[in-house]
Design an enzyme around this catalytic site. Structure first.
Site, PDB file in Angstrom:
ATOM      1  N   SER A  51       0.812  -1.232   0.119  1.00  0.00           N
ATOM      2  CA  SER A  51       0.093  -0.058  -0.077  1.00  0.00           C
ATOM      3  C   SER A  51       0.866   1.275   0.138  1.00  0.00           C
ATOM      4  O   SER A  51       1.886   1.305   0.424  1.00  0.00           O
ATOM      5  CB  SER A  51      -0.946  -0.100   1.264  1.00  0.00           C
ATOM      6  OG  SER A  51      -0.148   0.316   2.427  1.00  0.00           O
ATOM      7  N   LYS A 126      -0.178  -1.304  14.849  1.00  0.00           N
ATOM      8  CA  LYS A 126      -1.527  -1.662  15.118  1.00  0.00           C
ATOM      9  C   LYS A 126      -2.076  -3.045  14.370  1.00  0.00           C
ATOM     10  O   LYS A 126      -2.935  -3.428  14.743  1.00  0.00           O
ATOM     11  CB  LYS A 126      -2.468  -0.662  15.081  1.00  0.00           C
ATOM     12  CG  LYS A 126      -2.876  -0.044  13.671  1.00  0.00           C
ATOM     13  CD  LYS A 126      -4.025   1.008  13.786  1.00  0.00           C
ATOM     14  CE  LYS A 126      -4.375   1.447  12.549  1.00  0.00           C
ATOM     15  NZ  LYS A 126      -5.353   2.367  12.792  1.00  0.00           N
ATOM     16  N   ASP A 127      -1.294  -3.173  13.061  1.00  0.00           N
ATOM     17  CA  ASP A 127      -1.729  -4.448  12.514  1.00  0.00           C
ATOM     18  C   ASP A 127      -0.831  -5.654  13.048  1.00  0.00           C
ATOM     19  O   ASP A 127      -1.189  -6.897  12.344  1.00  0.00           O
ATOM     20  CB  ASP A 127      -1.226  -4.194  11.051  1.00  0.00           C
ATOM     21  CG  ASP A 127      -2.183  -3.322  10.212  1.00  0.00           C
ATOM     22  OD1 ASP A 127      -3.064  -2.935  10.884  1.00  0.00           O
ATOM     23  OD2 ASP A 127      -1.663  -2.500   9.475  1.00  0.00           O
ATOM     24  N   ALA A 173     -14.281   0.028   9.307  1.00  0.00           N
ATOM     25  CA  ALA A 173     -14.501  -1.368   9.632  1.00  0.00           C
ATOM     26  C   ALA A 173     -14.089  -1.715  11.084  1.00  0.00           C
ATOM     27  O   ALA A 173     -13.986  -2.581  11.887  1.00  0.00           O
ATOM     28  CB  ALA A 173     -13.494  -2.088   8.862  1.00  0.00           C
ATOM     29  N   SER A 174     -13.597  -0.510  11.828  1.00  0.00           N
ATOM     30  CA  SER A 174     -12.980  -0.441  13.418  1.00  0.00           C
ATOM     31  C   SER A 174     -14.294  -0.941  14.300  1.00  0.00           C
ATOM     32  O   SER A 174     -15.037   0.147  14.362  1.00  0.00           O
ATOM     33  CB  SER A 174     -12.366   0.505  13.585  1.00  0.00           C
ATOM     34  OG  SER A 174     -12.041   0.750  14.961  1.00  0.00           O
ATOM     35  N   ARG A 177     -13.767   2.173  16.929  1.00  0.00           N
ATOM     36  CA  ARG A 177     -14.360   3.665  16.475  1.00  0.00           C
ATOM     37  C   ARG A 177     -15.805   3.351  16.714  1.00  0.00           C
ATOM     38  O   ARG A 177     -16.455   4.192  17.240  1.00  0.00           O
ATOM     39  CB  ARG A 177     -13.876   3.671  15.086  1.00  0.00           C
ATOM     40  CG  ARG A 177     -12.665   4.200  15.058  1.00  0.00           C
ATOM     41  CD  ARG A 177     -11.904   4.446  13.538  1.00  0.00           C
ATOM     42  NE  ARG A 177     -10.509   5.012  13.605  1.00  0.00           N
ATOM     43  CZ  ARG A 177      -9.767   4.647  12.686  1.00  0.00           C
ATOM     44  NH1 ARG A 177     -10.212   3.611  11.823  1.00  0.00           N
ATOM     45  NH2 ARG A 177      -8.474   5.233  12.688  1.00  0.00           N
ATOM     46  N   GLY A 195     -10.115  -1.232   2.934  1.00  0.00           N
ATOM     47  CA  GLY A 195      -9.288  -0.732   1.571  1.00  0.00           C
ATOM     48  C   GLY A 195      -8.244   0.233   2.243  1.00  0.00           C
ATOM     49  O   GLY A 195      -8.403   0.792   3.517  1.00  0.00           O
ATOM     50  N   ASN A 196      -7.287   0.730   1.484  1.00  0.00           N
ATOM     51  CA  ASN A 196      -6.191   1.486   1.737  1.00  0.00           C
ATOM     52  C   ASN A 196      -6.806   3.078   1.898  1.00  0.00           C
ATOM     53  O   ASN A 196      -8.028   3.329   1.537  1.00  0.00           O
ATOM     54  CB  ASN A 196      -5.041   1.516   0.684  1.00  0.00           C
ATOM     55  CG  ASN A 196      -5.456   2.000  -0.482  1.00  0.00           C
ATOM     56  OD1 ASN A 196      -6.129   2.906  -0.850  1.00  0.00           O
ATOM     57  ND2 ASN A 196      -4.755   1.094  -1.687  1.00  0.00           N
ATOM     58  N   VAL A 197      -5.993   3.768   2.297  1.00  0.00           N
ATOM     59  CA  VAL A 197      -6.549   5.332   2.543  1.00  0.00           C
ATOM     60  C   VAL A 197      -7.142   5.855   1.328  1.00  0.00           C
ATOM     61  O   VAL A 197      -8.269   6.458   1.417  1.00  0.00           O
ATOM     62  CB  VAL A 197      -5.340   6.194   2.987  1.00  0.00           C
ATOM     63  CG1 VAL A 197      -5.794   7.575   3.027  1.00  0.00           C
ATOM     64  CG2 VAL A 197      -4.717   5.885   4.446  1.00  0.00           C
ATOM     65  N   THR A 199      -8.425   4.490  -1.015  1.00  0.00           N
ATOM     66  CA  THR A 199      -9.649   3.681  -1.636  1.00  0.00           C
ATOM     67  C   THR A 199     -10.867   4.377  -0.699  1.00  0.00           C
ATOM     68  O   THR A 199     -11.825   4.743  -1.118  1.00  0.00           O
ATOM     69  CB  THR A 199      -9.661   2.271  -1.106  1.00  0.00           C
ATOM     70  OG1 THR A 199      -8.506   1.601  -2.257  1.00  0.00           O
ATOM     71  CG2 THR A 199     -10.852   1.753  -1.423  1.00  0.00           C
ATOM     72  N   ARG A 200     -10.647   4.539   0.481  1.00  0.00           N
ATOM     73  CA  ARG A 200     -11.813   4.981   1.580  1.00  0.00           C
ATOM     74  C   ARG A 200     -11.982   6.561   1.294  1.00  0.00           C
ATOM     75  O   ARG A 200     -13.217   6.815   1.076  1.00  0.00           O
ATOM     76  CB  ARG A 200     -11.122   5.008   2.833  1.00  0.00           C
ATOM     77  CG  ARG A 200     -10.858   3.253   3.424  1.00  0.00           C
ATOM     78  CD  ARG A 200     -10.751   3.307   4.788  1.00  0.00           C
ATOM     79  NE  ARG A 200      -9.847   2.112   4.990  1.00  0.00           N
ATOM     80  CZ  ARG A 200      -9.457   1.675   6.272  1.00  0.00           C
ATOM     81  NH1 ARG A 200     -10.102   2.375   7.137  1.00  0.00           N
ATOM     82  NH2 ARG A 200      -9.018   0.511   6.359  1.00  0.00           N
TER      83      ARG A 200
END
Length: 396
Positions: A51, A126-127, A173-174, A177, A195-197, A199-200
């Site tokens: 990414s 965090k991953d 997706a969190s 949050r 998706g990556n930043v 994408t969002r």
């Protein structure tokens, strides 16, 4: 700046940088003193996801290695970046829960590391699962970025979550949050937003959702903070464990690589991250559980705040501890055990079998989504370029 334009500039800058580093003509006199003497044994092979954010973090690591060891790693070819595709990056049409959780973003990197295909792996901390694969260690954290979450509303219409009208749709997706948002406004609806930043942000710009939340650290690293509507303080949205931290993993017993990583390690960041990950481990937390935790060293004292919640925000437990930085792991464990007592022995019953709702529709066809991420992803995913630079990936 229009969204698409901003994405293009951000990525082109990274690609141009990569191209520059690998293609500048030089004479022997222009080479770094060790450039002509680099051998396969001298090189450091760096594994990373593909990414844009992951690549930005990989090049940051490469730059820091060169600065710390100019005689050994100053030559461009001394640190070679290898992109490794992970299951989490390739499968965007299912929830993380269905696929097995956070390890989806690291397991292929673990295999490459253990097989000797790469010497180090660079991760967004965090991953990284709390339990590392045997035979690997994670001795290094780079200086931490801002750990806060960024709130981004479509068109900047609403400046903060509390201004969103009842029933607004949030793309995330969190569960962490979602729980904190719904604790303040139970009428909000959170929908899957993988998706990556880039994408969002593209999907947000097409009004699939009313707003989304992203880690400010990633936006800063990619120079994309122009999209931020507001920054959320910890009392409004406590960040994820290890958010904003980059970790570098290597094989256990590899003393050559360990020497390099020890020089790059930022101890204050590592202390905070170790505390937070101990908290998560004590709770046996993963992507299926709404858990948040942040530690910070202030005036020589380590302070930590942790939170667990039901996914719908109907019940939230929070705790804070403080103590000596050298007791980071013990403090995080203590906080985790305290909250674990509150939810009882059956944590599965507390958290429930909750799933984030699917996206409401496809931004391409306008049709309703067929499930989690069930849209035509052709215009959103990272694809491999025919003329790729140094094995990199580019964004459509």
């Amino acid at each position: 700046m229009p969204l698409r334009h901003g994405i293009t500039l951000g990525w082109c800058a990274l690609s141009a940088s990569a191209a520059y580093m690998g293609s500048q003509p030089t004479t022997p006199q222009q080479h770094h003193p060790r450039a002509l003497a680099v051998t396969m044994l001298d090189t450091v092979k760096l594994g990373t996801r593909g990414s844009p954010l992951a690549l930005a973090q990989a090049y940051e690591t490469k730059k820091r290695l060169a600065a710390a060891f100019p005689d050994e790693l100053g030559a461009d070819e001394a640190v070679q970046i290898k992109v490794i595709k992970t299951t989490g990056d390739m499968v965007l049409d299912k929830a993380l829960k269905e696929l097995g959780g956070k390890g989806l973003f690291t397991k292929e990197l673990d295999v490459s590391l253990l097989n000797g295909d790469v010497d180090i792996c660079v991760h967004s901390m965090k991953d990284v699962p709390t339990w590392l694969v045997p035979g690997t260690i994670l001795p290094c954290n780079l200086p931490r970025e801002d750990t806060r979450d960024a709130f981004i509303s479509a068109g900047g219409k609403y400046s903060k979550p509390s201004e969103l009208p009842n029933g607004s749709i949030i793309g995330t997706a969190s569960l962490r949050r979602q729980a904190q948002l719904m604790a303040k406004n139970p009428t909000l609806k959170c929908v899957n937003f993988r998706g990556n930043v880039q994408t969002r942000l593209k999907k947000l710009n097409e009004n699939i959702v009313d707003a989304t939340l992203l880690a400010l650290a990633g936006l800063k690293r990619m120079e994309m903070t122009q999209h931020v509507t507001s920054i959320l303080e910890w009392d409004e949205m406590l960040p994820a464990v290890a958010q904003g931290a980059i970790g570098i993993q290597c094989r256990e017993g590899d003393e050559r690589i360990k020497r390099y990583l020890d020089a790059l390690n930022h101890q204050e960041t590592k202390t905070a991250v170790d505390c937070e990950r101990a908290f998560l481990a004590a709770l046996d937390g993963n992507c299926r559980t709404p858990i948040a935790g942040q530690a910070k060293v202030i005036n020589g004292e380590l302070t930590f705040t942790g939170l667990i919640a039901k996914p719908d925000g109907s019940l939230v437990y929070q705790t804070s501890v403080s103590g000596k930085p050298e007791d980071a792991v013990a403090l995080g464990t203590k906080a985790g055990e305290e909250l674990k007592e509150k939810i009882g022995t059956n944590s599965a019953a507390f958290f429930g079998d909750f799933e984030v709702a699917p996206e409401p529709k496809s931004s391409i066809t306008g049709a309703k989504s067929d499930g989690l991420g069930g849209y035509d992803a052709a215009g959103y995913t990272i694809r491999e370029a025919e003329g790729k630079i140094g094995g990199e990936l580019i964004v459509d």
